[in-house]
Design an enzyme around this catalytic site. Structure first.
Site, short mmCIF file in Angstrom:
data_model
loop_
_atom_site.label_atom_id
_atom_site.label_comp_id
_atom_site.label_asym_id
_atom_site.label_seq_id
_atom_site.Cartn_x
_atom_site.Cartn_y
_atom_site.Cartn_z
N ARG A 5 -8.63 -41.86 14.43
CA ARG A 5 -8.84 -43.03 15.00
C ARG A 5 -7.85 -43.11 16.38
NH1 ARG A 5 -8.49 -48.10 10.83
NH2 ARG A 5 -7.36 -48.99 12.67
N LYS A 61 -4.56 -52.61 3.81
CA LYS A 61 -5.60 -53.62 3.75
C LYS A 61 -7.05 -53.16 3.77
CE LYS A 61 -4.24 -55.08 7.70
NZ LYS A 61 -3.09 -54.10 8.32
N ARG A 89 -3.77 -40.62 7.99
CA ARG A 89 -4.96 -41.12 8.36
C ARG A 89 -5.40 -40.67 9.73
NH1 ARG A 89 -5.46 -47.70 8.57
NH2 ARG A 89 -4.51 -47.19 10.85
N ARG A 91 -3.19 -62.88 13.64
CA ARG A 91 -1.81 -62.19 13.83
C ARG A 91 -0.85 -63.08 14.65
NH1 ARG A 91 -2.90 -56.37 14.43
NH2 ARG A 91 -5.04 -55.83 13.79
N ARG A 97 1.52 -50.86 18.06
CA ARG A 97 1.03 -51.75 17.06
C ARG A 97 2.11 -52.32 16.03
NH1 ARG A 97 -3.07 -48.35 14.51
NH2 ARG A 97 -3.75 -50.23 13.28
#
Length: 191
Positions: free
Chosen positions: A134, A14, A128, A89, A145
């Protein structure tokens, strides 16, 4: 006004695709994740609240998320449109967004879901995480998640499908090919 919701699980691409779409269509990008991180970095009261919620791997309550989103939209009165990334969401969030846009003489133009399987997501996010570090990409939080997405968030799609606003694009492949597919969907809104 061109208002898009870019939909997909964590790691679907995204953020990458949003950047390209913003540039091509001159849209304002609203990422709830970016908003949360900005508030956390700025040590705002909201940021302190959100920090603990995210650190636990939970979703930020609708009331906080929607207030931040509305504030961001109002901050950009000259926008040609918005691209919503990571929001809504839940169906309640989708309804709140619709109501807010209607009050401001606007609406969601279309919702595009990036279709990516769980195996691909896991590989992308592991990569990532190595690069960005992160906190929400750590294996335990990521699993939560992804479960949250497939358990709750995916139920927003029928809400938009019933409005005739949902399109799906294969999110696996070359970035440029996916971007071309997304652009074709968006261009069809103006046809």
């Amino acid at each position: 006004m061109l208002n898009l919701v870019l939909f997909g699980p964590p790691g679907a691409g995204k953020g990458t695709q949003s950047e390209k779409l913003i540039s091509k269509y001159n849209l304002v990008h609203i990422s709830t994740g970016d908003l949360f991180r900005a508030h956390i970095k700025g040590q705002t009261d909201l940021g302190k609240q959100v920090s603990q919620i995210i650190a636990d791997g939970n979703l930020v309550p609708d009331s906080i998320t929607i207030a931040m989103l509305e504030e961001e939209i109002k901050r950009n009165p000259q926008a040609k449109g918005f691209i919503f990334d990571g929001f809504p969401r839940t169906v309640a969030q989708a309804e709140a967004l619709d109501n807010f846009l209607i009050e401001n003489s606007s609406s969601i133009t279309g919702v595009i879901a990036l279709d990516v399987n769980e195996q691909e997501l896991t590989q992308r996010i592991a990569k990532r995480q190595e690069i960005s570090g992160r906190a929400d990409d750590a294996a335990d939080k990521l699993k939560k998640r992804i479960e949250e997405y497939f358990g709750k968030t995916i139920h927003v799609l029928p809400y938009y499908e019933s409005q005739g606003k949902l399109s799906k694009v294969n999110g696996i492949g070359e970035i440029e090919a996916i971007f071309t597919d997304l652009s074709q969907v968006i261009d069809s809104y103006n046809a």
